[in-house]
Motif scaffolding. Sequence first.
Motif, PDB file in Angstrom:
ATOM      1  N   GLU A  49      -1.942  -1.216   6.878  1.00 34.65           N
ATOM      2  CA  GLU A  49      -1.917  -0.709   5.474  1.00 34.65           C
ATOM      3  C   GLU A  49      -2.945   0.331   5.313  1.00 34.65           C
ATOM      4  O   GLU A  49      -4.135   0.422   5.578  1.00 34.65           O
ATOM      5  CB  GLU A  49      -2.599  -1.806   4.760  1.00 34.65           C
ATOM      6  N   TYR A  50      -2.520   1.620   4.784  1.00 40.23           N
ATOM      7  CA  TYR A  50      -3.187   2.863   4.639  1.00 40.23           C
ATOM      8  C   TYR A  50      -3.139   3.256   3.079  1.00 40.23           C
ATOM      9  O   TYR A  50      -2.288   3.348   2.562  1.00 40.23           O
ATOM     10  CB  TYR A  50      -2.611   3.790   5.460  1.00 40.23           C
ATOM     11  N   LYS A  51      -4.480   3.674   2.572  1.00 40.69           N
ATOM     12  CA  LYS A  51      -4.524   3.867   1.423  1.00 40.69           C
ATOM     13  C   LYS A  51      -4.376   5.506   1.234  1.00 40.69           C
ATOM     14  O   LYS A  51      -5.150   6.431   1.692  1.00 40.69           O
ATOM     15  CB  LYS A  51      -6.063   3.769   0.743  1.00 40.69           C
ATOM     16  N   LEU A  52      -3.240   5.976   0.711  1.00 39.66           N
ATOM     17  CA  LEU A  52      -2.924   7.156   0.632  1.00 39.66           C
ATOM     18  C   LEU A  52      -3.809   8.209  -0.243  1.00 39.66           C
ATOM     19  O   LEU A  52      -4.207   9.170  -0.150  1.00 39.66           O
ATOM     20  CB  LEU A  52      -1.446   7.505   0.028  1.00 39.66           C
ATOM     21  N   ASN A  66     -11.347  -3.351   8.742  1.00 41.52           N
ATOM     22  CA  ASN A  66     -11.159  -2.037   7.868  1.00 41.52           C
ATOM     23  C   ASN A  66     -11.532  -0.914   8.432  1.00 41.52           C
ATOM     24  O   ASN A  66     -12.712  -1.257   9.179  1.00 41.52           O
ATOM     25  CB  ASN A  66     -12.037  -2.202   6.655  1.00 41.52           C
ATOM     26  N   ARG A  81     -10.106   2.942   4.657  1.00 40.77           N
ATOM     27  CA  ARG A  81      -8.740   3.527   4.148  1.00 40.77           C
ATOM     28  C   ARG A  81      -7.690   2.782   4.907  1.00 40.77           C
ATOM     29  O   ARG A  81      -6.472   2.811   4.469  1.00 40.77           O
ATOM     30  CB  ARG A  81      -8.775   4.948   4.467  1.00 40.77           C
ATOM     31  N   TYR A 115       1.920   0.499  -5.080  1.00 37.40           N
ATOM     32  CA  TYR A 115       1.280   0.824  -6.124  1.00 37.40           C
ATOM     33  C   TYR A 115       0.355   0.240  -6.651  1.00 37.40           C
ATOM     34  O   TYR A 115       0.895  -1.069  -7.216  1.00 37.40           O
ATOM     35  CB  TYR A 115       2.269   1.481  -7.057  1.00 37.40           C
ATOM     36  N   THR A 173       2.446   0.662   4.076  1.00 33.36           N
ATOM     37  CA  THR A 173       2.213  -0.410   4.618  1.00 33.36           C
ATOM     38  C   THR A 173       3.323  -0.766   5.735  1.00 33.36           C
ATOM     39  O   THR A 173       4.265  -0.203   5.330  1.00 33.36           O
ATOM     40  CB  THR A 173       2.128  -1.639   3.999  1.00 33.36           C
ATOM     41  N   ARG A 200      -0.467   3.147  -1.705  1.00 32.08           N
ATOM     42  CA  ARG A 200      -0.813   2.858  -0.202  1.00 32.08           C
ATOM     43  C   ARG A 200       0.660   2.507   0.491  1.00 32.08           C
ATOM     44  O   ARG A 200       1.626   2.357  -0.286  1.00 32.08           O
ATOM     45  CB  ARG A 200      -1.434   1.373  -0.206  1.00 32.08           C
ATOM     46  N   GLY A 208      -7.036   4.205  -3.881  1.00 31.75           N
ATOM     47  CA  GLY A 208      -6.526   2.837  -3.365  1.00 31.75           C
ATOM     48  C   GLY A 208      -5.164   2.680  -4.280  1.00 31.75           C
ATOM     49  O   GLY A 208      -4.599   1.481  -4.128  1.00 31.75           O
TER      50      GLY A 208
END
Length: 772
Positions: free
Chosen positions: A718-721, A681, A686, A753, A730, A728, A725
């Motif tokens: 994978e990125y958390k917009l 991570n 994020r 989502y 990916t 996201r 969370g």
Amino acid sequence: FNYSIKVKNLTVDTVHVEGIEFVGRIQHDSIYTTFQILDSIAKPKYVFGGVIRSQEDGFRFHFIPDQVMLNYKAWTVPTDNYLQFGNGPLLANDFSISKENEKISVITDQREATISLEFQNLQLSNLTRIIAGQVPASGILSGSFKVTTKQQGNSNSRLEINDFSLFSKHVGDITFSMTHATDRYTIEMLIKGDSTNVKATGQIISKVPDSEVNIDVVLEPLSFQTIEPFTFGHLLESKGSVMGNIKITGTAKEPSIRGSMTFKDASFKLKDANSSFTLENEKISFVESGIAFSDFTMKDERGNEATIRGSILTKAYKDFELDLKINTKDFQLLNTKPDNNSLFYGLVRINTRTTITGNIDQPKIVMTFSPSEDTNFTYVVPQSAKTALEQQGIIKWVDKDAINDPFLVGLNLEDTITVDNPFKGLDLQATIELNEKAILNIVIDPLTGDKLSVQGSSTLILGIDPSGEMSLSGRYEIAKGSYDFSFYKLVKREFKIEQGGSITWTGDIMRAQMDIRAKYSVEASPLELVSNQVTAEQATSYKQQLPFLVYLNIRGQLLSPDISFQLDMPDNKKGANGGIVYARIQDINTRESDLNKQVFALLILKRFIADNPLESQSGSVSNTARQSVSGILSDQLNRLAENVKGIQLTLDVKSYEDYAATAAAGTTQGQTKVQLGVRKNLLNDRLVVKLSGNVDIEGQNTNTTNSAADYIGDLALEYKLTEDGRLRITGFRNSNYDMISGELTETGAGLIYVKDYNTLMELFKPNAKPKN
């Protein structure tokens, strides 16, 4: 003065309310208050808002328009509604709530001195949905319930519920009427359904000091399905009916009950036992001495019987003396799986001879109990009990400053709550006779699935005194059995228990002492054990596989057993290779760390491990890796993962014999692939980076100079917009295999989502912000 009271997740027995809110203010001569029932997302489900104002002759309450809601629907209230109470008689003025053709009203008549609660086409579900979950009751209620405030007044009440259902079980139509004249109340209640016809009629004469009762109840019949909802889910699949006539006379304090009830082709399933029972034509009689059972017989699924004889002696249905005998033969008491009860389950059929005496406040039970031959019962040692036992007596907290605390000096901290409970405890004496055909399973560790299965004989004495203290004494002699050992649910080994083991109880039922010895036979090459003691020329004679015995010793308490191992060889093989192998085994038994390592290797890998596994002489280095890499790397990677913060490691080993590669030569070639995975991570959690790849340990594709490209076969980002969370993005690149297309490389991106929800409406609402 403003006030606010909130209660969340209110549970009483099986009744659950998501939330209650009571808010309002006190200002001048008025109390403004709102009472709300909330759902799982804190949305008002029921609302009752009103004002209490002080009057010269008492108080007056009235509903506030637009602040009355039942089951999410707004109800109308008259603008001039009020209910006056206090010094004078209760006075209602247009005090009602309504919605379309439904209405609830309170009507008072000062001339007749009556108070009437009236219902018009009220859907009961609008009231009962206060409780979360299944609708408790439904139907249409109409009529009025009227009472008089005069000592010698008159009133008539009548209530009707059409199409009444309780917990989704249809009951039928219910009619209740009551006529009050002077001191006499005449009552009539009818229940009519598809297979139910119950009628209760009679009178109650109000007198001092005790009222007279004269009521007749006729069951012609009462469907057993009508009884099922009142058991709150404990009875299922009910069928049949109950016929009978019961007459209740005497006084309210000392009633006299005469009559009988007969069960006609009745059957039901007891949920907790997962067993069905049948009452074909059984009768319960209410006689002068009490409640009588004359060969009252219940049958299980296979027709085996449990018979009750005797009576419950009582005169006024207050004090009950017991005189019952219960006998069973191969009667199925339990037929459950872990889904029914996680602590105990299985098939239990019993033979019992039981006598119950004493009284209802302190029954005395003497019984002889033995399981049938096909009984297979499993008991799971609860982890909470095990943990409590391990921690018992370690730490005891004492507040030495309490005597100096000014807030506690004047307090008497004794229990000030008294409960009027007549039950004084149970006096049980049971003799448990166990035979060798009944199977007892004890799950030692629910997390790994380690299970002890034993068969044996014993006579145990179980006792429970009135204080609730439970004791068990006796020695269970094990004739045969097994101990199932599991390793991460990947490898299972079964140890055979040797005859002569025992489980002994000396009082405390949770502190049984075990003395069990079990063995597991395995054939392995002893070369790894003596690799440092023999020359290359001598090594060939040690490659021959020999039988070895792994002994498992289980001793100590049932909740926290002491488990140890020992290695041995059959007597006729101890002299193999001049006794060098057996001498080495004896030497390993003296060192626990070496012993556990070799036991692990034999159980998981079915081979021994040399002091340095890469110096193996039993084959090539690659062959050694294929046989032991899973265990060795799993242990090393687990150790590494514990010390590297923020990184998660995974390992998977695939090992097999490849016949296709060398089919022409008529030989096989070992193939071993290790899949390594790393997860990290970044950017305050994020961004998640996942890398994985396959490394060829053995086989034709083996590369002794592995590079980074060999490891990074699969990549995922994978990125958390959003910070929480919920949204996201990916991207991935994975290697795959298809039977038609062969080797494939999949590359793509996606939008994720994530949302936790209890109701569909919560999907479209923002997450609640955490409170500081």
